[in-house]
Write an enzyme that holds these catalytic residues in place. Structure first.
Site, PDB file in Angstrom:
ATOM      1  N   PRO A  42      23.463 -27.349  -4.164  1.00 10.08           N
ATOM      2  CA  PRO A  42      22.448 -26.729  -4.879  1.00 10.08           C
ATOM      3  C   PRO A  42      21.454 -26.489  -4.395  1.00 10.08           C
ATOM      4  CG  PRO A  42      24.348 -26.575  -5.679  1.00 10.08           C
ATOM      5  CD  PRO A  42      24.452 -27.891  -4.465  1.00 10.08           C
ATOM      6  N   PHE A  70      26.663 -22.588   0.864  1.00 12.12           N
ATOM      7  CA  PHE A  70      26.364 -22.056   1.560  1.00 12.12           C
ATOM      8  C   PHE A  70      27.317 -22.538   2.618  1.00 12.12           C
ATOM      9  CE2 PHE A  70      21.306 -21.965   0.088  1.00 12.12           C
ATOM     10  CZ  PHE A  70      22.053 -20.926  -1.187  1.00 12.12           C
ATOM     11  N   GLU A 156      24.985 -27.775  17.193  1.00 13.71           N
ATOM     12  CA  GLU A 156      24.847 -26.998  16.509  1.00 13.71           C
ATOM     13  C   GLU A 156      23.654 -26.245  16.968  1.00 13.71           C
ATOM     14  OE1 GLU A 156      25.379 -27.584  12.349  1.00 13.71           O
ATOM     15  OE2 GLU A 156      25.290 -25.732  11.725  1.00 13.71           O
ATOM     16  N   ARG A 157      22.055 -26.295  17.182  1.00 19.59           N
ATOM     17  CA  ARG A 157      21.247 -25.619  17.018  1.00 19.59           C
ATOM     18  C   ARG A 157      21.093 -24.706  18.745  1.00 19.59           C
ATOM     19  NH1 ARG A 157      18.343 -30.292  14.040  1.00 19.59           N
ATOM     20  NH2 ARG A 157      18.626 -29.172  11.848  1.00 19.59           N
ATOM     21  N   GLN A 250      13.233  -0.124  15.307  1.00 23.61           N
ATOM     22  CA  GLN A 250      12.037   0.798  14.643  1.00 23.61           C
ATOM     23  C   GLN A 250      12.251   2.103  16.033  1.00 23.61           C
ATOM     24  OE1 GLN A 250      10.003   0.785  12.620  1.00 23.61           O
ATOM     25  NE2 GLN A 250       9.074   2.872  12.748  1.00 23.61           N
ATOM     26  N   GLY A 278      19.223 -25.490   9.843  1.00 22.48           N
ATOM     27  CA  GLY A 278      17.474 -25.784  10.137  1.00 22.48           C
ATOM     28  C   GLY A 278      16.926 -25.314  10.364  1.00 22.48           C
ATOM     29  N   GLU A 281      10.898 -23.554  10.000  1.00 22.07           N
ATOM     30  CA  GLU A 281       9.875 -24.792   9.807  1.00 22.07           C
ATOM     31  C   GLU A 281      10.295 -26.459  10.038  1.00 22.07           C
ATOM     32  OE1 GLU A 281      10.537 -22.120   7.374  1.00 22.07           O
ATOM     33  OE2 GLU A 281       9.520 -20.965   8.404  1.00 22.07           O
TER      34      GLU A 281
END
Ligand SMILES: Cc1cc2nc3c(=O)[nH]c(=O)nc-3n(C[C@H](O)[C@H](O)[C@H](O)COP(=O)(O)OP(=O)(O)OC[C@H]3O[C@@H](n4cnc5c(N)ncnc54)[C@H](O)[C@@H]3O)c2cc1C
Length: 293
Positions: A42, A70, A156-157, A250, A278, A281
């Site tokens: 948290p 999360f 993971e990224r 759109q 991550g 930023e």
């Protein structure tokens, strides 16, 4: 599925000892064990070294205390890899990883969190209240958890980059089809120059993204060290998905706001890609460091 197979189980595969692998890997492969990884708390997400969950050694056991939030697969998981502080001055050498089975007393699953998107994936709070686990559930060496996380976060990224690329390609294909069918002012909306230019921009982003990802995947599978490039992929592909899905939505007009349309779901699912594993930023912070800035 991708979190379990491409992100978490590789921790057990790379850092587990022979006994741990024999105990857990077969059931991870068969699907009898669903896994989760709990880093975020948290009070801290981006700044992993600041986590507060502790693990203290007592004889042949570790005792875990703390809260995580999360956590994907948090509700469903049978095994959870937990990052916790084991002490020491250097914040980067004070984190260790533990495998915690869901039925350990003191491992409490909190509520399943209500999210904007990603409806098929459960995300939960987890609590560790005097949760005792055998010392043999330590993954790798004590104090090296931060480095193990950094090593595995590259893949993971990349997984997020792949998902974002695939999501963008799918949404462009769906939108091209829709624009050929939907009519306004007596002709398919695909015949308006604006629609064409929007779709051309989106399709071009997808083509360019695929070329970068293909090169990266070949290098990654060859075992190259790609911290910078995987962070670039996570950053660029997730931002690209955000741009593409917004422009495509759109073109659906009011239908793009209705939950029954896949483009609406794609829009809601896309937003988190710039946040989890991550944030954009933090990717820039990592890339800047890798560039020697
Ligand atoms: C659906 C979902 C699933 C998730 N699954 C998991 C999971 O399975 N396991 C897990 O451990 N975590 C999981 N997370 C957590 C996720 O990784 C974090 O939410 C994320 O890393 C950001 O941390 P935070 O929420 O604490 O934001 P914060 O760290 O509080 O950041 C808030 C804002 O400040 C910015 N910021 C922070 N530091 C800097 C800096 N140095 N420079 C510039 N800007 C900065 C951030 O980019 C962001 O915009 C999940 C999150 C979501 C939403």
């Amino acid at each position: 599925m991708t979190l379990h197979s491409d992100v978490i189980v590789p921790y057990l595969h790379e850092f587990g000892n022979a006994a741990q692998k024999a105990k857990w890997l077969p059931k991870c492969a068969s699907g009898e064990l669903v896994t989760a990884i709990a880093m975020t708390e948290p009070s801290t997400g981006s700044d992993l070294a600041a986590l507060r969950t502790t693990a203290r050694r007592e004889g042949d056991e570790y005792v875990l205390d703390g809260a995580k939030t999360f956590i994907s697969n948090g509700t469903l998981c049978d095994l959870c890899i937990v990052a916790a502080k084991t002490g020491g001055e250097d914040p980067h050498r004070s984190i260790s990883l533990f495998v915690v089975e869901a039925d350990r007393p003191g491992f409490v699953k909190g509520k399943k969190l209500a999210k904007m998107g990603m409806a098929s994936q459960d995300t939960s709070e987890l609590f560790f209240e005097d949760c005792r686990i055998p010392a043999s559930n330590l993954l790798g060496q004590e104090g090296l958890g931060f480095f193990m996380l950094m090593r595995k976060l590259a893949q993971e990224r990349l997984v997020v980059g792949v998902a974002a690329q695939a999501g963008a390609a799918q949404v462009v294909a769906d939108t091209v089809r829709y624009c050929k069918e939907r009519e306004a002012f007596g002709r398919p909306i695909a015949k308006f120059q604006n629609t064409q230019f929007e779709l051309v921009d989106c399709a071009t982003e997808v083509e360019v993204g695929q070329a970068f990802l293909d090169r990266l995947l070949v290098d990654h599978v060859a075992g190259k060290h790609l911290v910078k490039e995987c962070s670039m992929s996570k950053l660029w592909h997730s931002e690209m998905l955000g741009r593409v899905v917004d422009r495509c939505l759109q073109l659906f007009g009011g239908y793009g706001y209705m939950l029954e349309y896949p483009v609406t779901r794609a829009y809601m699912d896309a937003r988190v890609q710039r946040i989890y594993a991550g944030t954009s930023e933090i990717m820039k912070v990592i890339i800047a460091k890798q560039m020697g800035l």
